[in-house]
Design a protein around this motif. Structure first.
Motif, PDB file in Angstrom:
ATOM      1  N   ALA A  27      45.638  41.540  21.376  1.00  0.00           N
ATOM      2  CA  ALA A  27      45.005  40.471  22.147  1.00  0.00           C
ATOM      3  C   ALA A  27      43.656  40.125  21.534  1.00  0.00           C
ATOM      4  N   ALA A  28      43.387  38.853  21.445  1.00  0.00           N
ATOM      5  CA  ALA A  28      42.127  38.400  20.853  1.00  0.00           C
ATOM      6  C   ALA A  28      40.984  38.431  21.864  1.00  0.00           C
ATOM      7  N   GLU A  29      41.327  38.310  23.134  1.00  0.00           N
ATOM      8  CA  GLU A  29      40.309  38.269  24.180  1.00  0.00           C
ATOM      9  C   GLU A  29      40.464  39.455  25.127  1.00  0.00           C
ATOM     10  N   PRO A  30      39.390  39.793  25.824  1.00  0.00           N
ATOM     11  CA  PRO A  30      39.499  40.860  26.827  1.00  0.00           C
ATOM     12  C   PRO A  30      40.472  40.435  27.936  1.00  0.00           C
ATOM     13  N   PRO A  31      41.133  41.399  28.571  1.00  0.00           N
ATOM     14  CA  PRO A  31      42.084  41.035  29.628  1.00  0.00           C
ATOM     15  C   PRO A  31      41.379  40.419  30.838  1.00  0.00           C
ATOM     16  N   LYS A  32      42.071  39.486  31.472  1.00  0.00           N
ATOM     17  CA  LYS A  32      41.552  38.855  32.695  1.00  0.00           C
ATOM     18  C   LYS A  32      41.683  39.807  33.876  1.00  0.00           C
ATOM     19  N   TYR A  33      42.802  40.562  33.911  1.00  0.00           N
ATOM     20  CA  TYR A  33      43.056  41.476  35.021  1.00  0.00           C
ATOM     21  C   TYR A  33      43.570  42.805  34.483  1.00  0.00           C
ATOM     22  N   ILE A  34      43.330  43.836  35.265  1.00  0.00           N
ATOM     23  CA  ILE A  34      44.040  45.095  35.075  1.00  0.00           C
ATOM     24  C   ILE A  34      44.524  45.550  36.444  1.00  0.00           C
ATOM     25  N   LEU A  35      45.584  46.321  36.435  1.00  0.00           N
ATOM     26  CA  LEU A  35      46.161  46.868  37.660  1.00  0.00           C
ATOM     27  C   LEU A  35      46.007  48.374  37.621  1.00  0.00           C
ATOM     28  N   VAL A  36      45.289  48.935  38.582  1.00  0.00           N
ATOM     29  CA  VAL A  36      45.082  50.377  38.669  1.00  0.00           C
ATOM     30  C   VAL A  36      46.295  50.988  39.377  1.00  0.00           C
ATOM     31  N   LEU A  37      46.813  52.053  38.793  1.00  0.00           N
ATOM     32  CA  LEU A  37      48.002  52.737  39.304  1.00  0.00           C
ATOM     33  C   LEU A  37      47.694  54.203  39.598  1.00  0.00           C
ATOM     34  N   PRO A  82      56.973  50.450  41.681  1.00  0.00           N
ATOM     35  CA  PRO A  82      57.014  50.707  43.122  1.00  0.00           C
ATOM     36  C   PRO A  82      55.665  50.327  43.741  1.00  0.00           C
ATOM     37  N   LEU A  83      55.711  49.666  44.880  1.00  0.00           N
ATOM     38  CA  LEU A  83      54.493  49.193  45.526  1.00  0.00           C
ATOM     39  C   LEU A  83      53.481  50.300  45.762  1.00  0.00           C
ATOM     40  N   HIS A  84      53.962  51.464  46.164  1.00  0.00           N
ATOM     41  CA  HIS A  84      53.041  52.538  46.547  1.00  0.00           C
ATOM     42  C   HIS A  84      52.231  53.086  45.378  1.00  0.00           C
ATOM     43  N   THR A  85      52.592  52.739  44.152  1.00  0.00           N
ATOM     44  CA  THR A  85      51.835  53.233  43.001  1.00  0.00           C
ATOM     45  C   THR A  85      50.745  52.261  42.567  1.00  0.00           C
ATOM     46  N   THR A  86      50.773  51.041  43.081  1.00  0.00           N
ATOM     47  CA  THR A  86      49.799  50.030  42.685  1.00  0.00           C
ATOM     48  C   THR A  86      48.626  50.059  43.660  1.00  0.00           C
ATOM     49  N   LEU A  87      47.421  50.282  43.144  1.00  0.00           N
ATOM     50  CA  LEU A  87      46.264  50.484  44.007  1.00  0.00           C
ATOM     51  C   LEU A  87      45.324  49.294  44.087  1.00  0.00           C
ATOM     52  N   GLU A  88      44.964  48.731  42.938  1.00  0.00           N
ATOM     53  CA  GLU A  88      43.928  47.700  42.947  1.00  0.00           C
ATOM     54  C   GLU A  88      44.027  46.832  41.702  1.00  0.00           C
ATOM     55  N   ILE A  89      43.725  45.560  41.873  1.00  0.00           N
ATOM     56  CA  ILE A  89      43.599  44.642  40.745  1.00  0.00           C
ATOM     57  C   ILE A  89      42.110  44.474  40.480  1.00  0.00           C
ATOM     58  N   VAL A  90      41.721  44.641  39.220  1.00  0.00           N
ATOM     59  CA  VAL A  90      40.329  44.457  38.827  1.00  0.00           C
ATOM     60  C   VAL A  90      40.269  43.212  37.954  1.00  0.00           C
ATOM     61  N   GLU A  91      39.445  42.257  38.368  1.00  0.00           N
ATOM     62  CA  GLU A  91      39.293  41.018  37.614  1.00  0.00           C
ATOM     63  C   GLU A  91      38.147  41.159  36.616  1.00  0.00           C
ATOM     64  N   ASN A  92      38.362  40.674  35.408  1.00  0.00           N
ATOM     65  CA  ASN A  92      37.373  40.738  34.331  1.00  0.00           C
ATOM     66  C   ASN A  92      36.789  42.151  34.174  1.00  0.00           C
ATOM     67  N   PRO A  93      37.646  43.124  33.898  1.00  0.00           N
ATOM     68  CA  PRO A  93      37.190  44.520  33.834  1.00  0.00           C
ATOM     69  C   PRO A  93      36.334  44.802  32.601  1.00  0.00           C
ATOM     70  N   ASP A  94      35.439  45.763  32.735  1.00  0.00           N
ATOM     71  CA  ASP A  94      34.668  46.275  31.599  1.00  0.00           C
ATOM     72  C   ASP A  94      35.423  47.465  31.032  1.00  0.00           C
ATOM     73  N   ILE A  95      36.081  47.258  29.915  1.00  0.00           N
ATOM     74  CA  ILE A  95      36.865  48.315  29.273  1.00  0.00           C
ATOM     75  C   ILE A  95      36.088  48.807  28.062  1.00  0.00           C
ATOM     76  N   PHE A  96      35.945  50.118  27.968  1.00  0.00           N
ATOM     77  CA  PHE A  96      35.212  50.729  26.869  1.00  0.00           C
ATOM     78  C   PHE A  96      36.206  51.224  25.822  1.00  0.00           C
ATOM     79  N   PRO A  97      36.189  50.642  24.619  1.00  0.00           N
ATOM     80  CA  PRO A  97      37.129  51.049  23.569  1.00  0.00           C
ATOM     81  C   PRO A  97      36.922  52.509  23.163  1.00  0.00           C
ATOM     82  N   VAL A  98      38.021  53.118  22.724  1.00  0.00           N
ATOM     83  CA  VAL A  98      37.980  54.493  22.240  1.00  0.00           C
ATOM     84  C   VAL A  98      38.360  54.460  20.759  1.00  0.00           C
TER      85      VAL A  98
END
Length: 175
Positions: free
Chosen positions: A95-105, A45-61
Protein backbone atom coordinates in the motif's frame (compact mmCIF):
# COMPACT_ATOMS: atom_id res chain seq x y z
CA UNK A 1 -14.66 -5.61 33.38
CA UNK A 2 -11.99 -8.29 32.94
CA UNK A 3 -10.92 -9.56 29.51
CA UNK A 4 -12.63 -12.89 30.21
CA UNK A 5 -15.91 -11.16 31.14
CA UNK A 6 -15.67 -9.02 28.01
CA UNK A 7 -15.22 -12.12 25.84
CA UNK A 8 -18.21 -13.82 27.48
CA UNK A 9 -20.32 -10.73 26.89
CA UNK A 10 -19.23 -10.56 23.25
CA UNK A 11 -19.90 -14.28 22.81
CA UNK A 12 -23.47 -13.83 24.01
CA UNK A 13 -24.08 -11.69 20.91
CA UNK A 14 -23.55 -14.81 18.82
CA UNK A 15 -26.86 -16.27 19.92
CA UNK A 16 -28.46 -17.67 16.82
CA UNK A 17 -31.20 -15.60 15.27
CA UNK A 18 -34.07 -16.84 13.19
CA UNK A 19 -35.03 -15.69 9.74
CA UNK A 20 -38.65 -16.27 8.91
CA UNK A 21 -39.95 -17.19 5.49
CA UNK A 22 -43.63 -18.02 5.86
CA UNK A 23 -43.74 -20.89 8.35
CA UNK A 24 -40.18 -21.96 7.62
CA UNK A 25 -37.62 -21.13 10.30
CA UNK A 26 -33.94 -21.12 9.38
CA UNK A 27 -31.21 -20.64 11.94
CA UNK A 28 -28.82 -17.86 11.06
CA UNK A 29 -25.62 -16.57 12.60
CA UNK A 30 -24.09 -13.10 12.22
CA UNK A 31 -20.78 -12.63 10.45
CA UNK A 32 -18.68 -9.52 9.92
CA UNK A 33 -17.56 -9.25 6.29
CA UNK A 34 -14.34 -7.31 5.74
CA UNK A 35 -12.74 -6.34 2.45
CA UNK A 36 -9.00 -6.88 2.33
CA UNK A 37 -8.32 -6.17 -1.34
CA UNK A 38 -10.38 -5.06 -4.31
CA UNK A 39 -12.95 -7.82 -4.93
CA UNK A 40 -11.69 -9.94 -2.00
CA UNK A 41 -13.51 -10.43 1.30
CA UNK A 42 -13.51 -12.67 4.32
CA UNK A 43 -15.82 -13.01 7.30
CA UNK A 44 -15.07 -12.98 11.00
CA UNK A 45 -17.21 -14.09 13.94
CA UNK A 46 -18.82 -10.98 15.42
CA UNK A 47 -17.61 -11.70 18.94
CA UNK A 48 -13.96 -11.40 17.87
CA UNK A 49 -14.31 -7.91 16.40
CA UNK A 50 -13.79 -5.22 19.04
CA UNK A 51 -13.23 -1.78 17.55
CA UNK A 52 -12.65 0.11 14.32
CA UNK A 53 -9.90 2.71 14.52
CA UNK A 54 -10.01 5.47 11.92
CA UNK A 55 -6.72 6.93 10.66
CA UNK A 56 -4.60 4.82 13.03
CA UNK A 57 -1.03 5.66 14.03
CA UNK A 58 0.88 2.51 13.09
CA UNK A 59 4.53 2.25 14.07
CA UNK A 60 6.58 0.26 11.51
CA UNK A 61 8.83 -2.54 12.71
CA UNK A 62 12.11 -2.77 10.77
CA UNK A 63 12.70 -6.21 9.25
CA UNK A 64 9.10 -7.37 9.75
CA UNK A 65 7.41 -9.63 7.22
CA UNK A 66 5.74 -7.84 4.27
CA UNK A 67 2.24 -8.48 5.67
CA UNK A 68 3.15 -7.05 9.10
CA UNK A 69 2.32 -3.34 8.85
CA UNK A 70 3.64 -2.56 12.32
CA UNK A 71 2.36 -2.02 15.84
CA UNK A 72 -0.59 -0.06 17.16
CA UNK A 73 -0.84 1.28 20.69
CA UNK A 74 -4.38 0.29 21.66
CA UNK A 75 -5.69 0.53 25.23
CA UNK A 76 -2.12 0.61 26.62
CA UNK A 77 -1.17 -2.54 24.68
CA UNK A 78 1.06 -2.82 21.62
CA UNK A 79 -0.75 -5.01 19.11
CA UNK A 80 0.36 -6.21 15.67
CA UNK A 81 -1.34 -4.83 12.55
CA UNK A 82 -1.68 -7.27 9.66
CA UNK A 83 -2.26 -6.38 6.01
CA UNK A 84 -4.43 -9.26 4.78
CA UNK A 85 -3.90 -8.37 1.14
CA UNK A 86 -0.14 -8.89 1.53
CA UNK A 87 -0.64 -12.05 3.62
CA UNK A 88 -3.29 -13.81 1.53
CA UNK A 89 -2.37 -12.45 -1.89
CA UNK A 90 1.44 -11.99 -1.67
CA UNK A 91 1.62 -10.69 -5.25
CA UNK A 92 -0.31 -7.61 -4.06
CA UNK A 93 1.77 -4.45 -4.20
CA UNK A 94 2.46 -2.75 -0.87
CA UNK A 95 0.00 0.00 0.00
CA UNK A 96 1.27 3.44 -0.90
CA UNK A 97 -0.76 5.23 1.75
CA UNK A 98 -1.44 4.57 5.42
CA UNK A 99 -4.65 2.60 6.04
CA UNK A 100 -7.87 4.54 6.58
CA UNK A 101 -9.20 1.96 9.06
CA UNK A 102 -8.05 -0.95 11.13
CA UNK A 103 -10.20 -3.50 12.91
CA UNK A 104 -9.05 -4.61 16.37
CA UNK A 105 -9.68 -8.30 17.06
CA UNK A 106 -9.56 -10.48 20.18
CA UNK A 107 -8.68 -14.17 20.28
CA UNK A 108 -7.54 -16.95 22.59
CA UNK A 109 -4.92 -19.49 21.62
CA UNK A 110 -6.31 -21.89 24.21
CA UNK A 111 -9.68 -21.68 26.02
CA UNK A 112 -9.27 -20.27 29.52
CA UNK A 113 -6.12 -18.36 28.61
CA UNK A 114 -6.01 -14.53 28.58
CA UNK A 115 -7.25 -12.72 25.51
CA UNK A 116 -4.73 -11.65 22.91
CA UNK A 117 -5.24 -8.89 20.38
CA UNK A 118 -4.33 -8.03 16.82
CA UNK A 119 -5.58 -5.68 14.14
CA UNK A 120 -6.32 -5.90 10.43
CA UNK A 121 -5.91 -3.21 7.80
CA UNK A 122 -9.28 -2.35 6.25
CA UNK A 123 -9.70 -0.45 2.98
CA UNK A 124 -13.42 0.05 3.82
CA UNK A 125 -15.78 -0.36 6.74
CA UNK A 126 -17.02 -3.91 7.42
CA UNK A 127 -20.56 -5.15 6.84
CA UNK A 128 -22.57 -7.41 9.13
CA UNK A 129 -24.67 -10.13 7.48
CA UNK A 130 -26.64 -13.14 8.66
CA UNK A 131 -25.52 -16.48 7.28
CA UNK A 132 -27.28 -19.83 7.16
CA UNK A 133 -26.34 -23.32 5.98
CA UNK A 134 -27.97 -22.86 2.58
CA UNK A 135 -25.20 -20.33 1.75
CA UNK A 136 -22.32 -22.81 2.25
CA UNK A 137 -19.81 -23.14 -0.58
CA UNK A 138 -16.25 -24.25 -1.32
CA UNK A 139 -13.29 -22.12 -0.25
CA UNK A 140 -11.86 -19.85 -2.95
CA UNK A 141 -8.57 -20.96 -4.50
CA UNK A 142 -6.87 -17.55 -4.60
CA UNK A 143 -4.76 -18.20 -1.46
CA UNK A 144 -3.10 -21.37 -0.18
CA UNK A 145 -3.76 -20.19 3.40
CA UNK A 146 -7.57 -20.54 3.31
CA UNK A 147 -7.67 -24.19 4.47
CA UNK A 148 -5.38 -23.42 7.43
CA UNK A 149 -7.26 -20.37 8.74
CA UNK A 150 -10.88 -20.91 7.67
CA UNK A 151 -13.75 -22.53 9.55
CA UNK A 152 -16.02 -22.70 6.50
CA UNK A 153 -17.19 -20.60 3.58
CA UNK A 154 -20.41 -19.07 2.31
CA UNK A 155 -21.57 -17.45 -0.89
CA UNK A 156 -22.64 -13.84 -0.73
CA UNK A 157 -23.24 -11.56 -3.72
CA UNK A 158 -21.73 -14.20 -6.02
CA UNK A 159 -18.47 -14.32 -4.04
CA UNK A 160 -17.09 -17.13 -1.90
CA UNK A 161 -16.47 -15.60 1.55
CA UNK A 162 -14.25 -17.68 3.87
CA UNK A 163 -15.18 -17.53 7.57
CA UNK A 164 -11.83 -17.12 9.29
CA UNK A 165 -10.92 -18.36 12.76
CA UNK A 166 -9.32 -15.33 14.41
CA UNK A 167 -7.04 -17.49 16.57
CA UNK A 168 -5.76 -19.39 13.54
CA UNK A 169 -5.23 -16.13 11.65
CA UNK A 170 -3.48 -14.12 14.35
CA UNK A 171 -2.06 -16.86 16.56
CA UNK A 172 0.47 -18.31 14.13
CA UNK A 173 3.66 -17.43 12.32
CA UNK A 174 3.69 -17.10 8.53
CA UNK A 175 7.40 -17.23 7.84
Amino acid sequence: MSDQEALQEMTSTLALGESRNGTEHRKTAPARIVAFASGHHLALPLHTTLEIVENPDIFPVPGAAPHARGLLLWQDKWIPVIDLARLLLPQTAPAAEPPKYILVLAFQRVPGQPLEYGALVLPALPETVFVDDSMACELPNDSPLWPAISLSCFSYRDEAIPIVDTGRLLGRSYE
